[in-house]
Design a protein around this motif. Structure first.
Motif, PDB file in Angstrom:
ATOM      1  N   VAL A 213      12.812  14.022  -9.707  1.00 56.21           N
ATOM      2  CA  VAL A 213      13.520  13.654  -8.477  1.00 56.21           C
ATOM      3  C   VAL A 213      15.014  13.751  -8.759  1.00 56.21           C
ATOM      4  O   VAL A 213      15.548  13.049  -9.628  1.00 56.21           O
ATOM      5  N   SER A 214      15.696  14.610  -8.035  1.00 56.32           N
ATOM      6  CA  SER A 214      17.114  14.879  -8.314  1.00 56.32           C
ATOM      7  C   SER A 214      17.974  13.677  -7.943  1.00 56.32           C
ATOM      8  O   SER A 214      17.681  12.930  -6.998  1.00 56.32           O
ATOM      9  N   ILE A 236      11.361   8.486  -2.829  1.00 57.59           N
ATOM     10  CA  ILE A 236      10.770   8.832  -4.115  1.00 57.59           C
ATOM     11  C   ILE A 236       9.267   9.049  -3.995  1.00 57.59           C
ATOM     12  O   ILE A 236       8.732  10.065  -4.476  1.00 57.59           O
ATOM     13  N   ILE A 239       8.051  12.314  -2.504  1.00 59.13           N
ATOM     14  CA  ILE A 239       8.307  13.474  -3.365  1.00 59.13           C
ATOM     15  C   ILE A 239       7.243  13.594  -4.450  1.00 59.13           C
ATOM     16  O   ILE A 239       6.754  14.695  -4.754  1.00 59.13           O
ATOM     17  N   ILE A 240       6.869  12.460  -5.053  1.00 59.81           N
ATOM     18  CA  ILE A 240       5.881  12.494  -6.147  1.00 59.81           C
ATOM     19  C   ILE A 240       4.463  12.272  -5.631  1.00 59.81           C
ATOM     20  O   ILE A 240       3.554  12.041  -6.430  1.00 59.81           O
TER      21      ILE A 240
END
Length: 323
Positions: A213-214, A236, A239-240
C-alpha cells in the motif's frame, strides 16, 4: 498548350477516381507452442497426484468393504448405497455441523489475530518487527507433534502451567481440572492450538500485503480528513482485500479437514463420538471399523462441502481478476 474549357468536357464521362492501394492481407499471429509444452509436466503431475487418487476414491465409495475383503475377496459394487447411508445418518450431520462451527470459529480467530499482528508489525520499529517475525516463524516451523507436546504440558491436570496460574487468582482452584474432559473445553483447546499454529502464516502474509500500500494513498486519505480507523477500513482493507479472501479461503479448507491435532488430543483425554470432527470421523470409519467404502463416501461428501464453502470466495477472486 491549349486549355480545354469545362463546357467542352464530356458530361457523361465520370471523374477520375483515385487509385486504391492494395493492402497486404494480415497473417494470423501464430500462438507460440512453447507455453503449452511447459505446462505439460505440471498437468501430468496433477493428473498423477490428484486425478488418479480421486478417481480411485470415487470407485471405492461405491463398493462395500467388510471382513471378507480382508482375505482377498473382491469388494461388491453397491453404487450409491454408501452415500444414502451417510446422508440418512443423523450422527454424520451432527459431525458435519460441529466441524463447520469449529471451522468458522477457528478461521475467524486466526484472521483477526493475524491481521492485528500484521498491523502491529507495520507500526512497530525495525528491531521490534524483526523480533516478532522471528517468533512467528519459529512458531510456524514447529512440528505438530512438538506443538501438542508443549500444550499437553500446559494443560496437564496436575502439573500444568495453566491450572497453576489460574489457581493463583483469589478464590480459584483449578488444580486437577481436566480441560479435555468436556467436549466444549476440548474443542476450545483444539481451536487455540490450531489458531496458534496458523496465525504466523496469516500475519506474515497480511504484512507483506500492507507493504504494497503506497504512502501517497495514505497521505491523500489523511489530507481528506480520514483518521487512522477510517483509513484502515475504507482505504487499506479494500486494497488488500484479494489477499484477505485467499487467506480466509485457505483457513476454511485447513480447519475443515483438521485431523492430527484432534487425534492427538483424543489420545490425551477421553474418547468418544462427542469429540469427533470430520477428519477423525472418517479415520474411525476406515481404519477403526474397516468400512472403507463408507469412509471414501464421507471423504467425497467433505470434498463437496469444501467446494460449496469456498465457492463464494473463489467467485470473488474471479471477480477481482476481471475488474
Amino acid at each position: 498548350m491549349s486549355i480545354v474549357a469545362p463546357s467542352e468536357l464530356d458530361a457523361t464521362s465520370p471523374p477520375p477516381q483515385p487509385q486504391e492501394r492494395k493492402t497486404p492481407k494480415r497473417r494470423r499471429a501464430r500462438s507460440p507452442k512453447l507455453p503449452y509444452g511447459l505446462i505439460v509436466p505440471a498437468v501430468g503431475a496433477l493428473v498423477v497426484g490428484l486425478a488418479y487418487p480421486m478417481g480411485w476414491q470415487i470407485l471405492n465409495s461405491m463398493r462395500e468393504f467388510g471382513l471378507r475383503q480382508q482375505f482377498g475377496e473382491a469388494a461388491p459394487w453397491i453404487w450409491f448405497d454408501n452415500y444414502s447411508t451417510l446422508l440418512s445418518d443423523t450422527f454424520f450431520w451432527t459431525v458435519v455441523l460441529r466441524s463447520l462451527v469449529f471451522m468458522a470459529a477457528t478461521a475467524a480467530a486466526t484472521m483477526v489475530i493475524g491481521i492485528g499482528l500484521a498491523l502491529l508489525m507495520k507500526a512497530a520499529p525495525t528491531w521490534a518487527r524483526l523480533v516478532l517475525q522471528s517468533a512467528l516463524l519459529l512458531a510456524w516451523a514447529m512440528p505438530i507433534v512438538a506443538q501438542m507436546t508443549v500444550f499437553s504440558w500446559l494443560i496437564d491436570p496436575r502439573n500444568g502451567v495453566l491450572n497453576y496460574l489460574l489457581t493463583q487468582l483469589p478464590g480459584v482452584d483449578m488444580i486437577g481440572h481436566n480441560w479435555l474432559e468436556e467436549p466444549l473445553s476440548f474443542f476450545f483447546v483444539a481451536s487455540v492450538i490450531i489458531t496458534w499454529a496458523s496465525v504466523p502464516f496469516v500475519a506474515i502474509s497480511v504484512y507483506a500485503a500492507l507493504t504494497q500500500v503506497s504512502d501517497e494513498i495514505l497521505e491523500a486519505a489523511q489530507l481528506d480528513g480520514a483518521n487512522a480507523r477510517q483509513a484502515l477500513g475504507y482505504v487499506i482493507m479494500p486494497i488488500i482485500r484479494p489477499v484477505l479472501i485467499i487467506l480466509l479461503l485457505l483457513q476454511f479448507i485447513w480447519d475443515l479437514r483438521v485431523y492430527a491435532q484432534i487425534q492427538l488430543l483424543q489420545d490425551l483425554g477421553p474418547k468418544g463420538d462427542d469429540y469427533d470432527l470430520l477428519g477423525t470421523y472418517i479415520y474411525g470409519l476406515g481404519i477403526g471399523q474397516g468400512q472403507f467404502g463408507l469412509a471414501a463416501a464421507a471423504a467425497m461428501i467433505v470434498l463437496l462441502i469444501t467446494l460449496c464453502v469456498s465457492g463464494f470466495y473463489v467467485r470473488e477472486l474471479l471477480r477481482e481478476d476481471a475488474a
